[in-house]
Design an enzyme around this catalytic site. Structure first.
Site, short mmCIF file in Angstrom:
data_model
loop_
_atom_site.label_atom_id
_atom_site.label_comp_id
_atom_site.label_asym_id
_atom_site.label_seq_id
_atom_site.Cartn_x
_atom_site.Cartn_y
_atom_site.Cartn_z
N CYS A 241 0.83 -1.21 0.00
CA CYS A 241 0.00 0.00 0.00
C CYS A 241 0.87 1.27 0.00
O CYS A 241 1.54 1.53 -0.99
CB CYS A 241 -1.02 -0.02 1.14
SG CYS A 241 -2.35 1.17 0.85
N GLU B 1 -2.04 -8.64 4.15
CA GLU B 1 -2.18 -9.00 5.57
C GLU B 1 -3.63 -8.93 6.04
O GLU B 1 -3.96 -9.41 7.11
CB GLU B 1 -1.28 -8.10 6.44
CG GLU B 1 -1.77 -6.69 6.71
CD GLU B 1 -1.55 -5.70 5.56
OE1 GLU B 1 -1.18 -6.13 4.45
OE2 GLU B 1 -1.78 -4.50 5.77
N HIS C 231 -3.87 -4.89 0.55
CA HIS C 231 -3.29 -5.32 1.82
C HIS C 231 -3.35 -6.85 1.95
O HIS C 231 -4.36 -7.38 2.38
CB HIS C 231 -4.07 -4.70 2.98
CG HIS C 231 -3.83 -3.25 3.15
ND1 HIS C 231 -2.78 -2.75 3.89
CD2 HIS C 231 -4.48 -2.18 2.65
CE1 HIS C 231 -2.80 -1.42 3.85
NE2 HIS C 231 -3.82 -1.05 3.11
#
Lengths: 251, 210
Positions: B81, B188, B186
């Site tokens: 990001c 994660e 993202h």
């Protein structure tokens, strides 16, 4: 294509998962940390985690709880409840929150929204707005867990928070909260017309049809709690229904 | 050791936890040059605004170290990001600021003409990817990833773009150049798809010269 998010809301107070009806009549429903783990295992789109006691008792965010739930939370996590400083936001983001929901203190000190958006980006700042219908055509915002009237009309405040850099609005109808009879569609429509940042509709979902109506009336994402606690519907079964009705969802 | 660069701009713990879930055995969140040198893999995560991100990297004296690890030592690197956006020559968010200049190009605001495309671009969006990029190994066609941004990096050399997303416009969401990887979404926070991608990244160590 961007998918419509279905977001379970986890409310907690004094270490207990709770659910309200019209922001009152709290029922204790167990352990919030356990609940987050279950939602993570169910591969939900996103989660909103609100400490509803914080603005009322004026306590600090519960960092240990946030830290614990983020242990295995591989989905976006929005944390809110009594947050009033950039320092608190920084700490929450550092220990596992992805987004922060501001409410009472953003109203009391609106410069917090811009300060936070400048520091952490608009995409990390959600402004949560609790709304009551005061007469047929007027909605006003309430703060401090819905206990304190402000007399401010909702579209006015929604425009202001968007102008000040909020990335999303979590729009909760106090009247519809916990009733499970559907979202306040007139409210959603009015806000969708007034602003151009994403709106998460909250308060009132009890059946899969309700989610579809909220989206058709302008919500970008839909949040719910009671339906997951009190019915057999799961986020997955609701999204299956939404897809059948032509709404793009992530399955 | 997999180093997650701490420059005060990120959901560091979320990234660390996800890398561990992806099988990363030694994960360290750090702002130290010594750790950059010792790391086998470097992840530059990120949330927030471009000027603050660069200011913090500068304050942490991390800029030259990161450039050296990527450009000279060819260590596997993943920008996420804002950590992708900062790789640009310049960032056009709240004025014009210098970036890390690792990827020639500009970080600019998304252009969406129709009102139905609201910004920030928040939520799960499918991507179209090039199967040659090792990051996407084992993923389904058009997988959904979680996005939360208003800006993206427009590279001068479009051949490094290995995935795109369409939201109002089509824009690059993954870059790959030798040891350098970057995602605008993202991983994660992208549940199983994201964990798979991170696992693929961790396994890139012997592919320096791919």
């Amino acid at each position: 294509m961007l998918k419509t998010r279905l977001i379970p809301t986890v409310l907690f107070k004094d270490h207990s998962l709770v659910k309200s009806v019209q922001f009152a009549n709290l029922r204790m429903l167990g352990n919030p940390i356990q609940t987050v783990k279950v939602y993570n295992a169910r591969n939900v789109d996103e989660l909103v985690f609100l400490d509803i006691g914080a603005p009322i008792d004026n306590h600090e965010p519960q960092y240990e709880v946030v830290s614990e739930i983020s242990e295995d939370c591989f989905m976006p996590l929005t944390v809110g409840g009594g947050i009033k400083t950039v320092g608190q936001i920084r700490r929450l983001l550092k220990i596992g929150a992805d987004k922060i929901a501001l409410n009472t203190y953003a109203f009391k000190s609106p410069s917090l929204i811009r300060d936070a958006a400048n520091k952490f980006g608009s995409q990390a700042i959600v402004v949560s707005i609790d709304v009551k219908r005061v007469n047929a055509n007027r909605y006003e915002i309430f703060i401090t867990g819905g206990k304190q009237a402000t007399g401010i009309e909702v579209t006015k405040w929604a425009k202001e928070v968007a102008r000040r850099g909020a990335g999303e609005i979590l729009l909760t109808s106090i009247d519809h909260d916990g009733q499970m009879l559907g979202y306040d569609l007139q409210l959603i429509k009015a806000i969708a017309k007034a602003i151009n940042i994403p709106i998460i509709a909250s308060g009132g979902a009890g059946k899969p049809e309700h989610f579809v109506s909220a989206i058709k009336n302008g919500a970008d994402a839909v949040a719910a709690a009671s339906i997951f606690h009190y019915t057999q519907y799961t986020p997955q079964s609701i999204k299956n229904y939404m897809r059948r009705k032509g709404i793009p969802v992530r399955l | 050791m997999i180093m997650i660069v701490d420059y005060g701009m990120s959901n560091l713990r979320s990234v660390a936890k996800a890398v561990e879930a992806a099988g990363g055995r030694s994960v360290k969140v750090s702002n130290k040059l010594l750790d950059l040198q010792a790391a086998t893999h470097i992840i530059l995560p990120g949330q927030g605004a471009f000027p603050d991100g660069m200011a913090n990297l500068k304050k942490g004296k991390l800029i030259e170290g990161i450039r050296h690890q990527i450009n000279t030592l060819k260590k596997p690197f993943l920008g996420i990001c804002l950590g992708m956006q900062l790789l640009a020559t310049s960032g056009h968010e709240s004025g014009v600021n210098n970036g890390l200049n690792i990827i020639s190009g500009k970080t600019i605001h998304l252009t969406v003409k129709e009102k139905k495309y609201k910004l920030p671009h928040i939520g799960w969006n499918d991507i179209a990817y090039n199967i040659k990029c090792p990051l996407f190994k084992g993923l389904s066609k058009s997988p959904d990833f979680y996005f939360d941004h208003s800006y993206y990096l427009e590279p001068l050399d479009s051949s490094i773009t290995v995935a795109t997303c369409t939201y109002g416009q089509t824009f690059p969401v993954t870059f790959w150049r030798q040891n350098l990887f970057a995602t605008l979404f993202h991983p994660e926070k992208s549940q199983t798809n994201g964990i798979k991608l991170l696992k693929n990244f961790i396994q890139t160590q012997f592919q320096y010269h791919a």
